[in-house]
Design an enzyme around this catalytic site. Structure first.
Site, mmCIF file in Angstrom:
data_model
loop_
_atom_site.group_PDB
_atom_site.id
_atom_site.type_symbol
_atom_site.label_atom_id
_atom_site.label_comp_id
_atom_site.label_asym_id
_atom_site.label_seq_id
_atom_site.Cartn_x
_atom_site.Cartn_y
_atom_site.Cartn_z
ATOM 1 N N GLU A 160 0.842 -1.198 0.000
ATOM 2 C CA GLU A 160 0.000 0.000 0.000
ATOM 3 C C GLU A 160 0.878 1.249 0.000
ATOM 4 O OE1 GLU A 160 -2.519 0.692 3.408
ATOM 5 O OE2 GLU A 160 -4.002 1.711 2.197
ATOM 6 N N GLY A 293 5.108 -0.858 11.775
ATOM 7 C CA GLY A 293 3.672 -0.965 11.969
ATOM 8 C C GLY A 293 3.089 -2.256 11.435
ATOM 9 N N MET A 295 0.125 -4.028 8.282
ATOM 10 C CA MET A 295 -0.594 -3.829 7.020
ATOM 11 C C MET A 295 -1.707 -4.863 6.896
ATOM 12 S SD MET A 295 -1.092 -2.264 4.217
ATOM 13 C CE MET A 295 -2.399 -2.798 3.110
ATOM 14 N N GLU A 296 -2.903 -4.365 6.538
ATOM 15 C CA GLU A 296 -4.130 -5.155 6.628
ATOM 16 C C GLU A 296 -4.407 -6.085 5.458
ATOM 17 O OE1 GLU A 296 -4.016 -1.736 6.283
ATOM 18 O OE2 GLU A 296 -5.544 -1.042 4.880
ATOM 19 N N HIS A 329 -7.422 -2.606 14.904
ATOM 20 C CA HIS A 329 -7.387 -1.706 13.754
ATOM 21 C C HIS A 329 -7.284 -2.509 12.449
ATOM 22 C CE1 HIS A 329 -6.129 2.171 11.783
ATOM 23 N NE2 HIS A 329 -5.598 1.294 10.936
ATOM 24 N N GLU A 330 -6.293 -3.381 12.383
ATOM 25 C CA GLU A 330 -6.066 -4.129 11.140
ATOM 26 C C GLU A 330 -7.218 -5.080 10.846
ATOM 27 O OE1 GLU A 330 -3.764 -3.031 9.330
ATOM 28 O OE2 GLU A 330 -2.766 -1.854 10.899
ATOM 29 N N HIS A 333 -10.086 -3.352 9.289
ATOM 30 C CA HIS A 333 -9.824 -3.147 7.859
ATOM 31 C C HIS A 333 -10.265 -4.338 7.013
ATOM 32 C CE1 HIS A 333 -7.734 0.604 7.456
ATOM 33 N NE2 HIS A 333 -6.693 0.271 8.203
ATOM 34 N N GLU A 352 -9.046 4.452 6.946
ATOM 35 C CA GLU A 352 -8.233 4.695 8.150
ATOM 36 C C GLU A 352 -9.011 5.331 9.296
ATOM 37 O OE1 GLU A 352 -5.734 3.175 8.432
ATOM 38 O OE2 GLU A 352 -5.092 2.727 6.395
#
Ligand SMILES: [Zn+2]
Length: 881
Positions: A160, A293, A295-296, A329-330, A333, A352
């Site tokens: 991304e 971090g 990534m979803e 959070h992920e 997503h 987001e």
């Protein structure tokens, strides 16, 4: 015209709906109208991709068969490819059909030309290509990591916003959804993972095997994932879905907390979204460095190991909160982003903002004792600071290309959106809001959407106008400022309110107007007296008795700042103790922001600090910690610094003296977290006793690691690094080299990078040119050296080695790193230097980030000139409590 409205929450909704009308109506999603660069004459439906990565030469040979559909007859196909060579291409099995393959490196595309227009309808495109495995964390990249049995190598992906084009030729824009069916050849001892489960494995000669995966549902290219290495998997079941935590061999057990949390979250989300997670499995993949971090990717979320794995022998208890937060959070997503994707990057907030909001909503539901809304308030403050600059942008903003898309991943998109969504949920009601979300998911599953589609779904569910309330927040930048002037009329407060846009520095920007729901109440009350909707420039509120002040933004849910008249402000300061913690934080934060904007003098903020010195709430004290930390940075190199540090220590000491070094039996986790933050900050402010005790505890820890509470390791090791002599520095480096956990490695290296001794700082910078630590950590070390006492040294190092560093670290570093580094400066000369630093101006995204950084630097320079003298004066008059 002045208007007085006192209403209940229900009446407020009605008032909101009258609204001021839609200022600019965005349309619902349509493929043909969606922004993007690729021609919309041809769409991919299915990619069968075969990759043969060579882990020693880092070359990749690949081939793909893409089922495409020609929508309008065309004699050329334009698709994305970057840093790869297309060796051959054929259509419908006929090699001769493709007349030419040309590449357009700047546009990151390749064009296949045909002698005759292709007929509308389905075709099969076959391409053979060679690409490469990167050493920087974009596209397909390599991760070299230490283990108990020497260094090992694995591969992973990060795509991304637009790096799938580095792995295989594709239509690499979010609206071009297709299914993906990959296979990959890897060493036989590797575990390979992708979005879907393995469908087939077979020997592939030598010590290799070919692993094939089941086809994905329709999805965007940036969600493709491929990871392979010497890994192991811990699994569980949630509503029939296999949930796996994947980690480097030997670390599987550390995934237990993440696995249990993921299972609870998946059940919660399945219910909330009313749309069951549609893939048969969900892997949470811990990568030991190389990625920052998480990534979803659909079905295969990639995390930096340090925010997924929990090691009871070294992780602080509070790491549970971070792991849960990132995971929530992920996983959100998987719906917001993966199942339903924004049509183009201008609507990134749909991904987001919602994932950020859902993350806290889930934590609040499953871990109410964490008080995430109160304790996570710093993110809102950061967003409001960014949004009070001229270089801010609306939540929805045009994005011209992929480099600009990268600049949108910021606190406006994440945190302002999050706060706004929370407000919107409050007004529509949680049930109606959820019903709207369920409609939105059902209507756009496996496809794309725009912000207008969301408003429509919420409107249909609630029966109420949503767009007119929402658009002033999402289509214009800025933070509203409410200026309140109170008087006493017949023993009732009369508040005259005005609204304007809040700026941190004076500006001639055009005036703006919001519809602002304002909750207000008397201090000490548990509920607000009412909520009014401010629609015009001014309004009036009459409430309460004159003996007790009225506080606005009651509960701190609203996205605006408040400036009171001096008498009300003084009365609020006197009654701060009876306010709820959220209101205490809000009052402190607003006052500090007003000082920064030069609207009030610093003494107004410091009076509040004195009123909360004995406060027991973590969020309240953290506001003070972050402000004195910022001031200490700004005092750097100035004669007032020592006195300021003494003053700041005297205000933080009471809280630390109450907590002490050692955990009390049954102590709250918030106190444990607060202790750790106080130790770090007091040490940074040169508290001799804290530094000496940290040193003593570090020495004992080196002899016996179990002697140091896991919750104190962060601050104690960091302070040991800060005051390190040569021997301690070498000790930290040896510990860092030996560490096989990313969390510990980051802890040791970050500590040594904070060393005040300039010779040691130089040595740290030199490490970042080698392969001793992964690139994400190496970049962090440069920033830590800069944020400590060696900003000039760090800048000189980056300038002298820029091309070498950029060649190794890839385009993200080249475009953005210098801007982040330079925000540590607080003088106009460095703002000018950034303006003239050519590499950051090569891309549109780089120019945006540089402009933001320049404004931040100038703002800090102005603060030093204008407000620091008042800070120094206050300090001189109030040396100790
Ligand atoms: Zn996200």
């Amino acid at each position: 015209m002045f208007r007085t409205i006192q209403v209940t929450a229900a009446a407020l909704i009605a008032a909101l709906l009258v609204g001021s009308g839609v200022s600019r109506a965005e349309s619902g999603y349509s493929f043909s109208a969606t922004a993007g660069k690729l021609p919309k004459t041809v769409v991919p439906a299915h990619y069968a991709i075969d990759l043969k990565p060579d882990l020693s030469t880092l070359a990749v040979s690949g081939s793909e068969v893409v089922d495409i559909k020609v929508l309008q007859p065309t004699d050329r196909l334009v698709l994305n490819a970057l840093d790869m060579v297309l060796q051959s291409a054929s259509l419908d099995g006929e090699a001769g059909q493709v007349a030419a393959i040309t590449s357009q490196p700047k546009a990151q595309t390749v064009t296949l030309s045909f002698p005759h227009p292709l007929a509308a309808g389905p075709h099969k495109l076959r391409i053979a290509f060679t690409g490469r495995i990167n050493r920087f964390g974009r596209g397909l990249f390599v991760v070299d990591y230490p283990t108990g049995h020497g260094r090992k190598r694995m591969i992973a992906t990060e795509l991304e916003p637009a790096d799938a084009r580095r792995i295989f030729p594709c239509w690499d824009e979010p609206a071009f959804k297709a299914s993906f069916e990959p296979s990959v050849t890897v060493p036989r001892n590797f575990l390979a993972l992708s979005n879907m489960p393995i469908s087939h494995e077979e020997p592939a000669g030598g010590a290799s095997k070919r692993v094939s995966f089941a086809a994905t549902p329709r999805m965007s290219t940036y969600l493709f994932v491929l990871v392979a290495g010497d890994l192991e998997r811990l699994t569980g079941d949630a509503d029939g879905v296999t949930v796996g935590v994947v980690a480097a061999s030997g670390k599987r057990a550390q995934g237990r907390y993440a696995l249990d949390s993921a299972i609870s979250l998946l059940r919660y989300y399945n219910n909330y979204f009313g749309f069951k997670y549609p893939l048969p499995k969900l892997d949470l993949i811990a990568v030991p460095g190389g990625v920052g971090g998480a990534m979803e990717n659909w079905g295969g979320i990639v995390f930096n190991e340090s925010i997924l794995l929990f090691d009871p022998s070294s992780s602080p208890d509070a790491l549970h909160r971070s792991i849960f937060g990132v995971l929530a959070h992920e996983m959100a997503h998987q719906w917001f982003g993966d199942l339903v994707t924004m049509g183009w990057w201008n609507d990134l907030w749909l991904n987001e903002g919602f994932a950020s909001w859902m993350q806290d909503k889930a934590a609040d539901r499953l871990h109410p004792d964490w008080q995430v809304w109160l304790n996570g308030g710093t993110a809102k403050q950061v967003a409001m600071d960014v949004d009070a600059r001229r270089t801010s942008h609306p939540i929805q903003q045009p994005v011209a290309d992929e480099s600009e898309a990268q600049s949108v991943f910021d606190s406006i998109t994440y945190s302002k959106s999050q706060v706004f969504i929370r407000e919107l949920e409050n007004y529509l009601g949680a049930e109606k809001f959820r019903e709207g979300i369920r409609r939105y998911m059902a209507a756009h599953a496996y496809s794309n959407a725009t912000t207008a589609d969301l408003w429509l779904a919420l409107q249909q569910a609630s029966g109420k106008q949503v767009a007119s309330i929402a658009i002033p927040y999402t289509e214009q930048p800025g933070v509203p400022l409410i200026v309140s002037r109170a008087s006493c009329v017949n023993d009732r407060h009369r508040l005259i309110l005005g609204q304007e846009r809040f700026f941190r520095r004076p500006t001639n920007a055009r005036s703006q107007l919001w519809q602002i729901p304002i909750a207000f109440g008397t201090t000490g009350a548990s509920e607000p007296s009412g909520v009014v909707l401010m629609q015009g420039r001014t309004m009036q509120i009459d409430d309460g008795r004159c003996s007790t002040p009225i506080k606005l933004n009651f509960g701190d849910v609203g996205y605006y700042r408040v400036e009171y008249d001096p008498a009300t402000e003084a009365a609020l300061a006197r009654s701060i103790e009876v306010m709820a913690p959220a209101d205490r934080v809000n009052l402190l934060a607003d006052n500090w922001a007003l000082v920064e904007a030069d609207r009030i003098t610093a003494d107004r903020y410091f009076r509040l600090v004195d009123a909360v010195v004995n406060d027991r709430n973590r969020a309240v004290l953290q506001q003070v910690i972050s402000t004195v930390g910022r001031l200490d940075d700004l005092e750097r190199g100035l004669p007032g610094r020592l006195a300021f540090q003494a003053y700041a220590r005297s205000r933080l000491r009471p809280a630390f003296d109450r907590l002490g070094w050692n955990r009390a039996a049954g102590e709250s986790e918030d106190n444990t977290i607060l202790r750790s933050k106080l130790i770090a900050e007091l040490g940074g402010l040169n508290d001799g006793a804290v530094l000496a005790e940290a040193k003593r505890r570090f020495a004992a820890f080196v002899k016996d690691p179990n002697s140091l509470d896991v919750n104190l390791r962060g601050p104690v090791i960091f302070l040991a690094g800060r005051s390190a002599d040569r021997a301690t520095y070498d000790e930290l480096r040896a510990l860092g080299r030996k560490a096989t956990s990313t969390e510990e490695r980051v802890r040791y290296y970050s500590a040594l990078a904070a060393a005040v001794n300039p010779e040691l700082a130089k040595e740290t910078l030199a490490i970042t040119l080698t392969d001793e630590v992964p690139l994400d950590l190496a970049n962090g070390l440069i920033l830590t050296v800069a944020a400590g006492e060696h900003l000039q040294l760090a800048l000189a190092f980056v300038k002298a080695n820029f091309e070498a560093l950029a060649a190794k670290r890839g385009p993200t570093f080249r475009a953005f790193f210098m801007s982040s580094l330079m925000t540590n400066f607080a003088d106009r000369a460095h703002a000018d230097e950034l303006a003239n630093f050519a590499p950051v101006h090569e891309t549109a995204g780089g120019r945006i980030m540089a402009a933001r950084a320049q404004e931040e630097i100038i703002e800090a320079a102005d603060f030093r000139a204008r407000q620091l003298p008042a800070v120094d004066k206050w300090v001189a008059q109030h040396p100790a409590l």
